[in-house]
Design a protein around this motif. Structure first.
Motif, PDB file in Angstrom:
ATOM      1  N   LEU A 177       0.839  -1.198   0.000  1.00 19.96           N
ATOM      2  CA  LEU A 177       0.000   0.000   0.000  1.00 19.96           C
ATOM      3  C   LEU A 177       0.876   1.252   0.000  1.00 19.96           C
ATOM      4  O   LEU A 177       1.902   1.307   0.678  1.00 19.96           O
ATOM      5  N   SER A 178       0.451   2.257  -0.747  1.00 20.30           N
ATOM      6  CA  SER A 178       1.171   3.528  -0.772  1.00 20.30           C
ATOM      7  C   SER A 178       0.705   4.393   0.394  1.00 20.30           C
ATOM      8  O   SER A 178      -0.284   4.086   1.065  1.00 20.30           O
ATOM      9  N   LEU A 179       1.400   5.508   0.610  1.00 22.83           N
ATOM     10  CA  LEU A 179       1.003   6.434   1.667  1.00 22.83           C
ATOM     11  C   LEU A 179      -0.396   6.985   1.387  1.00 22.83           C
ATOM     12  O   LEU A 179      -1.203   7.164   2.303  1.00 22.83           O
ATOM     13  N   ASP A 180      -0.691   7.244   0.116  1.00 21.79           N
ATOM     14  CA  ASP A 180      -2.024   7.738  -0.245  1.00 21.79           C
ATOM     15  C   ASP A 180      -3.095   6.689   0.020  1.00 21.79           C
ATOM     16  O   ASP A 180      -4.194   7.010   0.476  1.00 21.79           O
ATOM     17  N   ASP A 181      -2.779   5.425  -0.282  1.00 20.46           N
ATOM     18  CA  ASP A 181      -3.729   4.342  -0.004  1.00 20.46           C
ATOM     19  C   ASP A 181      -4.086   4.311   1.481  1.00 20.46           C
ATOM     20  O   ASP A 181      -5.253   4.170   1.859  1.00 20.46           O
ATOM     21  N   LEU A 182      -3.067   4.437   2.324  1.00 21.89           N
ATOM     22  CA  LEU A 182      -3.273   4.393   3.773  1.00 21.89           C
ATOM     23  C   LEU A 182      -4.056   5.620   4.242  1.00 21.89           C
ATOM     24  O   LEU A 182      -4.974   5.502   5.058  1.00 21.89           O
ATOM     25  N   ALA A 183      -3.685   6.789   3.712  1.00 24.57           N
ATOM     26  CA  ALA A 183      -4.332   8.031   4.148  1.00 24.57           C
ATOM     27  C   ALA A 183      -5.825   8.008   3.857  1.00 24.57           C
ATOM     28  O   ALA A 183      -6.632   8.529   4.640  1.00 24.57           O
ATOM     29  N   ARG A 184      -6.212   7.407   2.730  1.00 24.25           N
ATOM     30  CA  ARG A 184      -7.632   7.360   2.369  1.00 24.25           C
ATOM     31  C   ARG A 184      -8.450   6.507   3.333  1.00 24.25           C
ATOM     32  O   ARG A 184      -9.666   6.675   3.425  1.00 24.25           O
ATOM     33  N   ARG A 185      -7.788   5.632   4.066  1.00 25.05           N
ATOM     34  CA  ARG A 185      -8.496   4.735   4.975  1.00 25.05           C
ATOM     35  C   ARG A 185      -8.391   5.175   6.434  1.00 25.05           C
ATOM     36  O   ARG A 185      -8.925   4.515   7.326  1.00 25.05           O
ATOM     37  N   LEU A 186      -7.704   6.277   6.668  1.00 26.72           N
ATOM     38  CA  LEU A 186      -7.499   6.767   8.029  1.00 26.72           C
ATOM     39  C   LEU A 186      -8.227   8.088   8.239  1.00 26.72           C
ATOM     40  O   LEU A 186      -8.555   8.788   7.273  1.00 26.72           O
ATOM     41  N   PRO A 187      -8.474   8.452   9.495  1.00 27.51           N
ATOM     42  CA  PRO A 187      -9.138   9.738   9.776  1.00 27.51           C
ATOM     43  C   PRO A 187      -8.333  10.900   9.205  1.00 27.51           C
ATOM     44  O   PRO A 187      -7.103  10.856   9.117  1.00 27.51           O
ATOM     45  N   ARG A 229      13.124  -7.862  13.691  1.00 26.92           N
ATOM     46  CA  ARG A 229      12.203  -8.941  14.031  1.00 26.92           C
ATOM     47  C   ARG A 229      12.059  -9.914  12.862  1.00 26.92           C
ATOM     48  O   ARG A 229      12.615  -9.707  11.788  1.00 26.92           O
ATOM     49  N   GLY A 230      11.307 -10.982  13.081  1.00 25.67           N
ATOM     50  CA  GLY A 230      11.112 -11.978  12.037  1.00 25.67           C
ATOM     51  C   GLY A 230      10.332 -11.441  10.861  1.00 25.67           C
ATOM     52  O   GLY A 230      10.490 -11.893   9.734  1.00 25.67           O
ATOM     53  N   VAL A 231       9.463 -10.461  11.112  1.00 27.85           N
ATOM     54  CA  VAL A 231       8.720  -9.774  10.063  1.00 27.85           C
ATOM     55  C   VAL A 231       9.136  -8.317  10.089  1.00 27.85           C
ATOM     56  O   VAL A 231       9.268  -7.724  11.166  1.00 27.85           O
ATOM     57  N   GLU A 232       9.383  -7.740   8.930  1.00 24.06           N
ATOM     58  CA  GLU A 232       9.823  -6.353   8.868  1.00 24.06           C
ATOM     59  C   GLU A 232       8.973  -5.562   7.881  1.00 24.06           C
ATOM     60  O   GLU A 232       8.308  -6.128   7.018  1.00 24.06           O
ATOM     61  N   LEU A 233       8.984  -4.245   8.054  1.00 26.15           N
ATOM     62  CA  LEU A 233       8.244  -3.353   7.169  1.00 26.15           C
ATOM     63  C   LEU A 233       9.183  -2.900   6.063  1.00 26.15           C
ATOM     64  O   LEU A 233      10.245  -2.348   6.340  1.00 26.15           O
ATOM     65  N   ALA A 234       8.799  -3.147   4.807  1.00 23.63           N
ATOM     66  CA  ALA A 234       9.674  -2.830   3.678  1.00 23.63           C
ATOM     67  C   ALA A 234       8.950  -1.986   2.652  1.00 23.63           C
ATOM     68  O   ALA A 234       7.731  -2.068   2.495  1.00 23.63           O
ATOM     69  N   CYS A 235       9.729  -1.136   1.959  1.00 21.16           N
ATOM     70  CA  CYS A 235       9.198  -0.286   0.890  1.00 21.16           C
ATOM     71  C   CYS A 235       9.557  -0.910  -0.444  1.00 21.16           C
ATOM     72  O   CYS A 235      10.730  -1.170  -0.724  1.00 21.16           O
ATOM     73  N   VAL A 236       8.548  -1.156  -1.265  1.00 17.98           N
ATOM     74  CA  VAL A 236       8.744  -1.755  -2.582  1.00 17.98           C
ATOM     75  C   VAL A 236       7.990  -0.918  -3.606  1.00 17.98           C
ATOM     76  O   VAL A 236       6.762  -0.858  -3.580  1.00 17.98           O
ATOM     77  N   GLY A 237       8.721  -0.249  -4.482  1.00 14.37           N
ATOM     78  CA  GLY A 237       8.077   0.567  -5.501  1.00 14.37           C
ATOM     79  C   GLY A 237       7.208   1.669  -4.916  1.00 14.37           C
ATOM     80  O   GLY A 237       6.083   1.885  -5.380  1.00 14.37           O
ATOM     81  N   ASP A 238       7.694   2.353  -3.889  1.00 18.46           N
ATOM     82  CA  ASP A 238       6.973   3.447  -3.222  1.00 18.46           C
ATOM     83  C   ASP A 238       5.721   2.965  -2.503  1.00 18.46           C
ATOM     84  O   ASP A 238       4.820   3.754  -2.200  1.00 18.46           O
ATOM     85  N   ARG A 239       5.638   1.669  -2.239  1.00 20.87           N
ATOM     86  CA  ARG A 239       4.531   1.102  -1.466  1.00 20.87           C
ATOM     87  C   ARG A 239       5.093   0.298  -0.314  1.00 20.87           C
ATOM     88  O   ARG A 239       6.236  -0.148  -0.357  1.00 20.87           O
ATOM     89  N   TRP A 240       4.286   0.109   0.711  1.00 18.67           N
ATOM     90  CA  TRP A 240       4.750  -0.532   1.941  1.00 18.67           C
ATOM     91  C   TRP A 240       4.070  -1.876   2.157  1.00 18.67           C
ATOM     92  O   TRP A 240       2.895  -2.052   1.854  1.00 18.67           O
TER      93      TRP A 240
END
Length: 229
Positions: free
Chosen positions: A27-37, A56-67
């Motif tokens: 998800l992009s930052l815009d995708d997330l923003a549309r679903r948040l207050p 940690r065993g799972v990490e947050l990664a950026c792929v093609g300007d999406r998370w």
């Protein structure tokens, strides 16, 4: 007059975490923003999550300007038995994909000039079918040839945040993306350094026509050899 307080940062982070875990893809930052207050600090939430999951065993990664959340690279071996075997690309497909990635936007004739052989229908069909390659537009030169480039799926497949993260030729050979016996004059340029002017493909343009323009007959191939697929 009533004032509306900004969303709680901790709650914003919690909601972003839930969205990323539930999403079918990055998800992009815009995708997330549309679903948040309204007023939610998405960038701060991402930064906090990335720090919290670091190591940690799972990490947050950026792929093609999406998370997206993904397994830590050093633990990938744990999933070996459960993961599907990816479709292997032929040598011709590997070389063609590498040329498109590093020379994009690139035309069929330019791909053939680098490889020294005619681009076959089967080789290019595979790259289009896997959505690793897309038709970008038409070059502003005589004949208006179609130009090609990579897709977000290409970035996701090879774990790249952007084309600027493409590895050098030696690393690509080690990863199996390039053949060990490429043509001697094959070079790895800076991605995007040679971009030429092009017009984007419009919705009204017929995709089959462009497809055949790239995959069709042996126009301009002369006496060159052809891919074996």
């Amino acid at each position: 007059m009533d004032t509306v307080s900004a969303p709680d940062p901790a709650e914003t982070e919690r909601r972003i975490e839930a969205l990323l875990f539930a999403a079918a893809g990055p998800l992009s930052l815009d995708d997330l923003a549309r679903r948040l207050p309204e007023g939610s600090d998405v960038e701060r939430g991402i930064a906090e999550l990335r720090a919290r999951y670091a190591g940690r065993g799972v990490e947050l990664a950026c792929v093609g300007d999406r998370w997206r959340f993904q397994t830590a690279p050093d633990l990938a071996f744990l999933m070996t038995l459960e993961r599907e075997e990816p479709r292997r690309l032929s040598r011709a497909a590997q070389e063609t994909l590498a040329i498109i990635a590093y020379h994009q936007p690139v035309t069929r004739a330019e791909i053939e000039a680098v490889r020294g052989v005619q681009a076959s229908r089967g080789t290019l069909d595979v790259l289009l079918e896997l959505k690793l390659v897309r038709m970008r537009g038409r070059r502003r030169t005589p004949g208006r040839p179609v130009t090609y480039g990579t897709t977000d799926a290409f970035l996701e497949t090879f774990g790249l945040a952007s084309l600027a993260d493409l590895p050098g030729a030696a690393d690509m050979r080690a990863a199996g993306l390039l053949s060990l016996d490429l043509p001697p004059d094959f070079a790895v340029p800076t991605p995007g350094a040679g971009e030429a002017e092009e017009d984007p493909i419009e919705d009204g343009d017929a995709a089959p026509e462009f497809h055949m323009d790239f995959l069709g007959g042996a126009s301009g191939a002369g006496s060159r050899a052809s891919d074996d697929g």
